[in-house]
Enzyme design. Structure first.
Site, short mmCIF file in Angstrom:
data_model
loop_
_atom_site.label_atom_id
_atom_site.label_comp_id
_atom_site.label_asym_id
_atom_site.label_seq_id
_atom_site.Cartn_x
_atom_site.Cartn_y
_atom_site.Cartn_z
N GLU A 91 2.07 -44.02 9.20
CA GLU A 91 2.56 -42.94 10.03
C GLU A 91 1.71 -41.48 9.96
O GLU A 91 1.60 -40.88 10.92
CB GLU A 91 4.10 -42.55 9.78
N ASP A 107 5.98 -46.55 6.70
CA ASP A 107 6.54 -45.48 7.01
C ASP A 107 6.73 -44.76 5.54
O ASP A 107 7.68 -45.06 4.85
CB ASP A 107 7.67 -45.49 7.68
N ILE A 109 8.29 -41.72 4.53
CA ILE A 109 9.55 -41.24 4.65
C ILE A 109 10.08 -41.41 5.88
O ILE A 109 9.57 -40.77 6.90
CB ILE A 109 9.59 -39.95 3.88
N ASP A 110 10.81 -42.35 6.24
CA ASP A 110 11.58 -42.48 7.43
C ASP A 110 12.97 -41.59 7.24
O ASP A 110 13.78 -41.94 6.71
CB ASP A 110 11.75 -43.88 7.86
N THR A 112 12.62 -38.03 7.93
CA THR A 112 11.95 -36.67 7.25
C THR A 112 13.11 -35.50 7.39
O THR A 112 13.23 -34.58 6.52
CB THR A 112 10.69 -36.49 7.80
N ASP A 239 8.07 -47.19 12.31
CA ASP A 239 9.55 -46.97 12.24
C ASP A 239 10.51 -48.47 12.14
O ASP A 239 11.36 -48.42 11.61
CB ASP A 239 10.02 -46.32 13.46
#
Length: 295
Positions: A91, A107, A109-110, A112, A239
């Site tokens: 990402e 990802d 940190i999905d 945020t 995602d």
């Protein structure tokens, strides 16, 4: 729809590396990255606060933090050291072509926004793509220490802190009117208007709606049965890559736009428990939700 994953579709598929090996690496790396995220969050909060370490990307409400970037750098380093020829799509800008046929989609940190606000639903997500298929993945709920994992043909599991892993299976529900449906919303205001209009049509025809703010966790919730279905327009491959494998291996029907499409294309991903899927697809079609939303 460009891609579809259903229970058993990938059973027996021969990837260039054993899919359980890919899953186990994803689990170990995502778990270690989650520990890094927790440590960095605590360190920054105790110093000058998360706001001082946050910028924006696609819009003023689309944040990226130094912790996102540190998590991605950690995961990329682990992949490059262990599987130096593998591709990586991240990402936060990582894009390495594959020479092995395996590409990792990450990802760091999905969710945020949840991370910034201290809401306990954000995740590290690592998926593996091989031989034209998503074949393995791990999603770790960072704050709660919950680890979801799957490999094609090997099923999906969840492990809570201090407990043994258990197999994941979707709910048995047939009627959309009895279905609890998860969704998410774009960072783009124009697309949000479209999503709101679709939701207004959908809401009277389902049990209720849930919005948690992390697509990877929404997919895992379909797998574990804490929701019955999930749909969203305009999300990126990182995602959904890991969560799509987990949901499919738990029995869900998964339709996603493919790894070559991005948020700007506005295409839908939808996932539903197997008995629900035919009626849920018809419902989405009846309200125009299967069409792209490009803002």
């Amino acid at each position: 729809m460009a891609n579809s994953l259903e229970e058993g579709t990938m059973v027996g598929m021969q990837a260039q590396r054993e899919v359980d090996t890919l899953r186990d690496f994803a689990v170990a790396t995502a778990t270690a990255a989650a520990a890094l995220v927790r440590e960095e969050r605590a360190r920054i909060e105790n110093a000058d606060g998360l706001g001082a370490h946050t910028t924006t990307k696609s819009s003023a409400v689309d944040p990226v933090t130094e912790v996102d970037q540190a998590s991605e750098a950690f995961i990329v380093s682990a992949i490059r050291e262990t599987f130096p020829g593998d591709g990586i799509l991240g990402e936060e800008g990582t894009d390495f072509p594959s020479t092995t046929g395996v590409t990792w989609v990450i990802d760091p940190i999905d969710g945020t926004v949840n991370f910034l606000y201290g809401a306990r639903d954000y995740a590290v997500s690592i998926g593996a793509f091989s031989a034209g298929h998503l074949v393995a993945g791990a999603v770790v709920n960072v704050a709660q220490g919950i680890v979801y994992a799957a490999a094609a043909g090997h099923g999906a599991t969840v492990r809570h802190l201090g407990q043994e892993p258990r197999e994941l299976r979707c709910n048995r529900v047939y009627d959309p009117a009895l279905a609890l449906v998860a969704t998410g919303f774009s960072y783009d205001a124009r697309r949000r208007r479209q999503q709101g209009a679709v939701l207004a049509e959908l809401l009277p025809q389902v049990r209720d709606i849930r919005r948690v703010g992390a697509a990877a966790l929404d997919l895992c919730r379909v797998a574990e049965g804490s929701v019955d279905a999930y749909f969203e327009h305009g999300i990126n491959a990182w995602d959904f890559a890991a969560g799509a494998v987990i949901a499919a291996e738990a029995g869900a029907v998964v339709h996603h736009p493919g790894l070559d499409k991005g948020a700007a294309d506005g295409e839908i991903i939808w996932v539903a428990a197997p008995d629900l899927a035919p009626a849920f697809e018809q419902l989405l079609a009846s309200i125009g939700a299967l069409e792209p939303q490009r803002g």
